[in-house]
Motif scaffolding. Sequence first.
Motif, PDB file in Angstrom:
ATOM      1  N   PHE A 117      42.076  34.354  43.729  1.00  0.00           N
ATOM      2  CA  PHE A 117      42.728  35.153  42.690  1.00  0.00           C
ATOM      3  C   PHE A 117      42.091  36.527  42.569  1.00  0.00           C
ATOM      4  O   PHE A 117      42.750  37.555  42.511  1.00  0.00           O
ATOM      5  CB  PHE A 117      42.629  34.384  41.362  1.00  0.00           C
ATOM      6  N   LYS A 118      40.765  36.522  42.556  1.00  0.00           N
ATOM      7  CA  LYS A 118      40.057  37.791  42.409  1.00  0.00           C
ATOM      8  C   LYS A 118      40.366  38.712  43.566  1.00  0.00           C
ATOM      9  O   LYS A 118      40.604  39.921  43.383  1.00  0.00           O
ATOM     10  CB  LYS A 118      38.546  37.544  42.359  1.00  0.00           C
ATOM     11  N   LYS A 119      40.344  38.155  44.758  1.00  0.00           N
ATOM     12  CA  LYS A 119      40.624  39.010  45.924  1.00  0.00           C
ATOM     13  C   LYS A 119      42.018  39.613  45.811  1.00  0.00           C
ATOM     14  O   LYS A 119      42.228  40.790  46.022  1.00  0.00           O
ATOM     15  CB  LYS A 119      40.517  38.168  47.205  1.00  0.00           C
ATOM     16  N   LYS A 120      42.957  38.757  45.442  1.00  0.00           N
ATOM     17  CA  LYS A 120      44.335  39.224  45.295  1.00  0.00           C
ATOM     18  C   LYS A 120      44.414  40.348  44.273  1.00  0.00           C
ATOM     19  O   LYS A 120      45.081  41.357  44.460  1.00  0.00           O
ATOM     20  CB  LYS A 120      45.191  38.032  44.849  1.00  0.00           C
ATOM     21  N   PRO A 138      45.179  33.275  33.647  1.00  0.00           N
ATOM     22  CA  PRO A 138      44.690  32.657  34.889  1.00  0.00           C
ATOM     23  C   PRO A 138      45.783  31.944  35.664  1.00  0.00           C
ATOM     24  O   PRO A 138      45.747  30.736  35.833  1.00  0.00           O
ATOM     25  CB  PRO A 138      43.639  31.677  34.362  1.00  0.00           C
ATOM     26  N   THR A 139      46.759  32.708  36.153  1.00  0.00           N
ATOM     27  CA  THR A 139      47.826  32.056  36.906  1.00  0.00           C
ATOM     28  C   THR A 139      47.345  31.624  38.267  1.00  0.00           C
ATOM     29  O   THR A 139      47.808  30.656  38.821  1.00  0.00           O
ATOM     30  CB  THR A 139      49.004  33.024  37.111  1.00  0.00           C
ATOM     31  N   GLY A 140      46.404  32.369  38.853  1.00  0.00           N
ATOM     32  CA  GLY A 140      45.897  32.000  40.172  1.00  0.00           C
ATOM     33  C   GLY A 140      46.659  32.649  41.298  1.00  0.00           C
ATOM     34  O   GLY A 140      46.257  32.553  42.459  1.00  0.00           O
ATOM     35  N   HIS A 141      47.752  33.335  40.986  1.00  0.00           N
ATOM     36  CA  HIS A 141      48.539  33.926  42.057  1.00  0.00           C
ATOM     37  C   HIS A 141      48.209  35.405  42.230  1.00  0.00           C
ATOM     38  O   HIS A 141      47.549  35.799  43.171  1.00  0.00           O
ATOM     39  CB  HIS A 141      50.033  33.785  41.767  1.00  0.00           C
ATOM     40  N   CYS A 142      48.748  36.197  41.341  1.00  0.00           N
ATOM     41  CA  CYS A 142      48.548  37.640  41.475  1.00  0.00           C
ATOM     42  C   CYS A 142      48.822  38.268  40.124  1.00  0.00           C
ATOM     43  O   CYS A 142      49.146  37.563  39.171  1.00  0.00           O
ATOM     44  CB  CYS A 142      49.494  38.232  42.523  1.00  0.00           C
TER      45      CYS A 142
END
Lengths: 479, 342
Positions: free
Chosen positions: B211-214, B171-175
């Motif tokens: 995050f999910k969208k990415k 779960p980095t939150g970036h990509c």
Amino acid sequence: MCRLLTADRRLYHQTEPWRHPEGAIFRCNGNGTASFAKQSSRGFVLRLTAATMASTEIARQAGEGARAVPLSGHVGFDSMPDQLVNKSVNHGFCFNILCVGETGLGKSTLMDTLFNTKFEGEPTQHNQPGVTLKSNTYELQESNVRLKLTVVNTVGFGDQINKEDSYKSIVEFIDAQFEAYLQEELKIKRTLHSYHDTRIHACLYFIAPTGHSLKSLDLVTMKKLDSKVNIIPIIAKSDAISKSELAKFKIKITSELVSNGVQIYQFPTDDESVAEINSTMNSHLPFAVVGSTEEVKIGNKMVKARQYPWGTVQVENETHCDFVKLREMLIRVNMEDLREQTHTRHYELYRRCKLEEMGFKDTDPDSKPFSLQETYEAKRNEFMGELQKKEEEMRQMFVQRVKEKEAELKEAEKELHEKFDRLKKLHQDEKKKLEEKKKTLDDEVNTFKQKKTAAELLQNQAQQAGGSTTLKRDKERKN
Amino acid sequence: MSEAVVPDAMVSPAVGGLYGEKAGGPMLDFSYVGIDAILEQMRRKAMKQGFELNIMVVGQSGLGKSTLMNTLFKSKVSRKSVLATAQEKIPKTVEIKSISHDIEEKGVRMKLTVIDTPGFGDQINNENCWQPIMKFINDQYEAYLQEEININRKKRIPDSRVHCCIYFIPPTGHCLRPLDVEFMRRLSKVVNIVPVIAKADTLTLEERDFFKKKIREELRANGIDVYPQKEFDEDAEDRMINEKIREMIPFAVVGSDQEYQVNGRRLLGRKTKWGTIEVENIAHCEFAYLRDLLIRTHMQNIKDITSSIHYEMYRVRRLNENNTMVAHANGIPEHHLTAHEM
């Protein structure tokens, strides 16, 4: 300590002998089995579990390969059977029945009665030269279940004077269906999922209601078919036999089948929910059926029946005939089992025989598994070699034929040349003769002309001489 | 010699309609044939045979794979619970450990196999760490193929093919990281991949959505088709259901096998100083969706896609390999060979 699963699916584990609510007394033998000391009045079925059965109360134990694990909550995979069933419903089912029996035994009528519908077709004549199989596919639907039903009829069975080969076309047909499935399974790009399965799942063998015993044609045919298809023998037009005769007839048939080693389809008795009904039905084989699509008013209902001056035979009355039993067994209880048996037993047997025939083996004499690839290669090389040999042979033959033809033509040419020469010679001879003749003629003409000229000359001379004499006289006179 | 004919008197509604109309007698319905009893027969057969499911979990160590498995199946199915000596050391290469369990619920028996991949993504140089995994998956296909082409083959070929591979995204939150992209790109061609965001309780709701969208964008950009695959939708209904799921993947999950008291009920969750995260509460995390997808609604579909699509692709490839090898040995150009091997 042992665990028992009873027919009502309750799980018990006990060490001392104990009493089941139904009344039987069980005792644990300590080695994982149990025996019961007294049978209850219901006589229910006892089933012992294996180590793989798990329940929410039992502690976890290490098994071989897989451990039984207790669940501490509802996971939800009990919906799996529903998912499977839904998928099958979406996909549809198919079922193929083969009806074997002499012409006029009521095969088509029985199919109509069984599936409550009028299938197409008119009664066949009795003058067929051989046995042919006609198959028709129908799409039936009941509530949300779609069934693709194929009914295959043997046309002309038992009508010939010499019936030795009657069974052959039936066996060929069944084998052809297996072969088609095998080919599909062996393809590289295959679509087994959407393949229309035409393998015969059940064979209804119609026995003529003679009341005595099986005909030899029946025995021979059934013996040839029993390893290829599930045979369910039925007594057709059984309203022609009285009850007592029927009982004797059935016993005679069953004993003849057993003594000839014919394996008819036994309804499965290993699943406890249907074991009972199936085993009772097994004892009623062969079913004595009556088929009818006409309806008659009995009481205040319309029922399918056959009306005679002396009474009415109701098709769905269990005391009159076994039609209801046949329908129960064939459709409502064992349809899936019939399909499974066809696939796992008969088809596998066919496949094994076919592949072995083609020369494939699983292991070679040193019992090292044959790589299928090696076998393929070997087979392919062999095949290619054969092809090449054949090609050579054909080439040789071709060359030889050409030579022969050439020789023939040469002969003909020579002949023609000779003839031409002869004719030419003839022609020349003729010409020569003609020329000689012409020459002779010319000579004659010339001679004649000479003579003519000579003659004229003489004449002229004579005239001239006379004239000249005259002239001379004249001159002389003048002078 | 066979024609598909619909008998004119009959067709579908007739029988169903008559079924309702014959109200004459209480029991026997004379127009009822009983074809739909086959559903019951199938169900009985399925219950007797039991089911098999093989799930693989892939992800770095410490992402909660074992806990998630335990939560999914509400029992101790993970590797750590089984092996007496739980290895604390991270292995030097990717190992494949597969453990089978027999579980039963309401009479339905299932043989669940959990395949763990300790060591994945844990080294400094993670090049080719997907290779042992791909080899394992292909080995299972190979084993099934070998059994299938045997002459004497078993009644029920034991199915050890990997039906579903759950990939844990940290779960980095970036990509997505390059390792994630690379792994999923390669494996989505041979197995059904279900990506999940592990330890999602470290992300706020906005971070999670972003995050999910990415992730979805990156998957699309790289041409990675995760389960449920767009190309295998069968009809409009399927597509509708699957579209809804596709809008939610990857699921942000939290795993836990400990129960806590919340509002008077005992629930699975994680207790922290600032609150208790309920695992099965869809407002907290999406574990329930994952469980429903995997187990309650799409399990059969997952198995079907594995057996009829992934396995068939492997089979075609393998049999064609044989063909080309033989062809080159014999000097025959490939286009002369037909599809039939025999």
